[in-house]
Design a protein around this motif. Structure first.
Motif, PDB file in Angstrom:
ATOM      1  N   HIS A  35       0.843  -1.198   0.000  1.00  0.00           N
ATOM      2  CA  HIS A  35       0.000   0.000   0.000  1.00  0.00           C
ATOM      3  C   HIS A  35       0.878   1.248   0.000  1.00  0.00           C
ATOM      4  N   SER A  36       0.433   2.228  -0.763  1.00  0.00           N
ATOM      5  CA  SER A  36       1.050   3.547  -0.771  1.00  0.00           C
ATOM      6  C   SER A  36      -0.097   4.542  -0.766  1.00  0.00           C
ATOM      7  N   GLY A  37      -0.399   5.080   0.406  1.00  0.00           N
ATOM      8  CA  GLY A  37      -1.589   5.923   0.533  1.00  0.00           C
ATOM      9  C   GLY A  37      -2.820   5.083   0.245  1.00  0.00           C
ATOM     10  N   SER A  38      -3.663   5.543  -0.672  1.00  0.00           N
ATOM     11  CA  SER A  38      -4.883   4.800  -1.011  1.00  0.00           C
ATOM     12  C   SER A  38      -4.660   3.821  -2.159  1.00  0.00           C
ATOM     13  N   ILE A  39      -3.442   3.750  -2.674  1.00  0.00           N
ATOM     14  CA  ILE A  39      -3.121   2.868  -3.792  1.00  0.00           C
ATOM     15  C   ILE A  39      -2.661   1.522  -3.242  1.00  0.00           C
ATOM     16  N   SER A  40      -3.234   0.445  -3.777  1.00  0.00           N
ATOM     17  CA  SER A  40      -2.748  -0.885  -3.424  1.00  0.00           C
ATOM     18  C   SER A  40      -2.168  -1.527  -4.679  1.00  0.00           C
ATOM     19  N   THR A  91       0.655  15.057  -9.788  1.00  0.00           N
ATOM     20  CA  THR A  91       0.965  14.606  -8.430  1.00  0.00           C
ATOM     21  C   THR A  91       1.363  13.134  -8.451  1.00  0.00           C
ATOM     22  N   VAL A  92       2.505  12.819  -7.857  1.00  0.00           N
ATOM     23  CA  VAL A  92       2.971  11.434  -7.789  1.00  0.00           C
ATOM     24  C   VAL A  92       2.086  10.679  -6.797  1.00  0.00           C
ATOM     25  N   VAL A  93       1.462   9.600  -7.290  1.00  0.00           N
ATOM     26  CA  VAL A  93       0.597   8.799  -6.429  1.00  0.00           C
ATOM     27  C   VAL A  93       1.246   7.473  -6.040  1.00  0.00           C
ATOM     28  N   LEU A  94       2.313   7.085  -6.771  1.00  0.00           N
ATOM     29  CA  LEU A  94       3.044   5.860  -6.436  1.00  0.00           C
ATOM     30  C   LEU A  94       4.487   6.026  -6.895  1.00  0.00           C
TER      31      LEU A  94
END
Length: 143
Positions: A35-40, A91-94
């Motif tokens: 998991h990275s924030g809301s990203i799985s 914005t970098v999300v992962l």
């Protein structure tokens, strides 16, 4: 005192039951979900058992990335590839590295830029994630 023991036993039974159900739901050989924030996401595919398990899960993720190097005799799978995914606003999300040639990612619907780097060669792809659809990108570098 006796009531607390009974409650503890019930709580432990529920935890063990939930853990057993989760273990049964995960295909054997599948790497753990990260998991990275809301990203799985999950990444791997080293070895035939893990590769087979990941391939069986691809349909459950809206974005699948695959990484290989082109050789004279074909393609060789790659691992430890730095991957960065940015949303439409930049914005970098992962921001992570692969643990094998496959990366399966759950992202909200939208447009994303995927940047992957191997031996200093950066490749960027724009992907769209939409409900009910599956995007798949293959990154191949010369070796």
């Amino acid at each position: 005192m006796k009531q607390q023991s009974v409650l503890r036993l019930c709580a432990m039974t529920l935890v063990l039951t939930g853990t057993a159900q989760l273990a049964l739901a995960m295909p054997e050989g599948l790497p753990s979900v990260q998991h990275s924030g809301s990203i799985s996401y999950l990444s791997g595919g080293v070895g035939s058992d893990e590769s087979t398990a990941i391939k069986s899960e691809m349909g459950n993720y809206p974005l699948v990335l695959e990484f290989a190097g082109k050789t004279n005799t074909g393609n060789d799978y790659l691992a430890d590839i730095p991957v960065q995914i940015s949303n439409a606003h930049g914005t970098v999300v992962l921001d992570t590295s692969t643990r094998g040639p496959f990366m399966l990612i759950s992202l909200p619907n939208g447009r994303y830029t995927v940047t992957a780097t191997y031996n200093g060669n950066e490749v960027r792809r724009v992907v769209s994630v939409a409900a009910g659809a599956h995007a798949r990108e293959l990154f191949i570098w010369p070796m």
